[in-house]
Design an enzyme around this catalytic site. Structure first.
Site, PDB file in Angstrom:
ATOM      1  N   HIS A  36      22.037  18.754 -35.772  1.00  0.00           N
ATOM      2  CA  HIS A  36      20.752  18.913 -36.828  1.00  0.00           C
ATOM      3  C   HIS A  36      21.693  17.463 -37.882  1.00  0.00           C
ATOM      4  CE1 HIS A  36      20.618  21.357 -40.425  1.00  0.00           C
ATOM      5  NE2 HIS A  36      20.816  22.147 -40.314  1.00  0.00           N
ATOM      6  N   GLU A  64      16.055  16.501 -36.401  1.00  0.00           N
ATOM      7  CA  GLU A  64      17.166  16.832 -36.106  1.00  0.00           C
ATOM      8  C   GLU A  64      15.867  17.286 -34.682  1.00  0.00           C
ATOM      9  OE1 GLU A  64      18.387  21.311 -37.238  1.00  0.00           O
ATOM     10  OE2 GLU A  64      17.573  20.415 -39.370  1.00  0.00           O
TER      11      GLU A  64
END
Ligand code: BG6
Length: 315
Positions: free
Chosen positions: A168, A272
């Protein structure tokens, strides 16, 4: 830099006394990794410029995940399942892996650390699968940041398990309205803001003027983030991770997050590398590998030219 003080791997204490590892390369680049979450919280180039975004309101207080850097989303991405958002790996204490399996390396870098996460008894109650998650974080001599994840099904009950995953990554950008993403044009995506419905990206440039929360599907192995104001381009190279999530909370959601400054959405963008649409399934004894390599290069980089060899040789 003084050679006496130069340590490629240093173990120290970070915010709130949490264990932290600092990686350093001889030309000056560095990275920081917390055992809490197996979480990369800093990546600096050889001019000492921070390339990742970490919120000024990030708490560094378990069990809350650290807001920014590179949280590891495992074994569930976001709310795609019954676990807490983004799974539990980002708010568990990882250990140093003292006996990592051989990692194929093609660099002479000494700036790397191997971490491992195994489920606790409590974890097995919420996700009843034995696994070993090995994470290597490395800096290349050129200052690129590399993360390699290896997940192995270690169960003895003969049962496979499935998971979704994301690195992330919160990139630091000068001004979100000056940023463009290349490599995702014309692709299909699931829109988290519209009940995960599937759409096809239209137009030839991905720019930002409002909240975005999309999972691009079957993405190329290279994606670029062009930051015009900073004259910097991030090149993301990934392997084993077919999807790419693009997220910026914009003003309203930013205000709703306690660990995120009201205006900080202007200075970050999450892109991500992920495996979300098709969960990864591992039979006992099987291992999955997901690799991420990030470079920050000056924007003499030509738009539309996603050949990292050309990018690096021109820098
Ligand atoms: C993104 C998701 O990856 O993470 C968003 O696509 C989510 O839907 C965001 O809001 C932040 O999640 P969290 O749990 O860290 O606040």
């Amino acid at each position: 830099m003084s050679t006496e003080k130069f340590l490629p791997v240093e173990f120290c204490k970070g915010n709130n006394g949490l264990d932290k590892i600092v990686l350093r390369e001889s030309r000056g680049s560095s990275a920081e990794v917390y055992l809490y979450g197996g979480h990369v919280t800093s990546w600096k180039n050889d001019h000492g410029e921070e390339l990742l975004f970490v919120s000024s309101k990030a708490t560094f207080k378990p069990p809350k995940a650290i807001r920014g850097g590179i949280p590891i989303c495992f074994p569930q991405f976001a709310s795609h399942g019954s676990l807490e958002s983004h799974g539990f790996a980002r708010n568990r204490f990882w250990s140093i892996d003292t006996d990592p399996p051989a990692f194929p390396t093609n660099s002479s870098s000494k700036a790397y650390i191997d971490l491992i996460l195994r489920p606790s008894e409590e974890d097995l109650k919420i996700w009843p699968h034995s696994f070993e998650f090995r994470l290597r974080v490395a800096l290349t001599p050129g200052g690129d940041l590399m993360l390699i994840s290896r997940v192995r099904n270690t169960s003895t009950d003969g049962k496979p398990f499935s998971f979704t995953f994301a690195y992330h990554t919160y990139f630091s950008v000068s001004d979100i309205s000056e940023v463009r993403v290349e490599g995702l044009e014309t692709l299909d995506y699931l829109d988290n803001l519209q009940n995960k419905e599937r759409f096809t990206e239209q137009g030839d440039a991905i720019t930002f003027e409002s909240e975005v929360d999309k999972i691009y599907l079957s993405t190329p192995t290279k994606i670029a983030i062009l930051d015009h104001e900073k004259k910097r381009t991030f090149v993301i190279r990934k392997d084993g991770l077919p999807d790419a999530v693009v997220w910026n909370p914009w003003d309203k959601k930013a205000k709703a997050m306690a660990d995120f400054g009201d205006d900080e959405y202007k200075h970050m963008l999450c892109v991500e590398a992920a495996a979300v649409e098709k969960p990864i399934t591992l039979k006992p004894g099987e291992e999955w590998k997901g690799r991420l390599e990030l470079s920050g290069v000056p924007s003499s980089y030509c738009s539309g030219q996603l050949d990292p060899q050309k990018v690096l040789s021109s820098s």
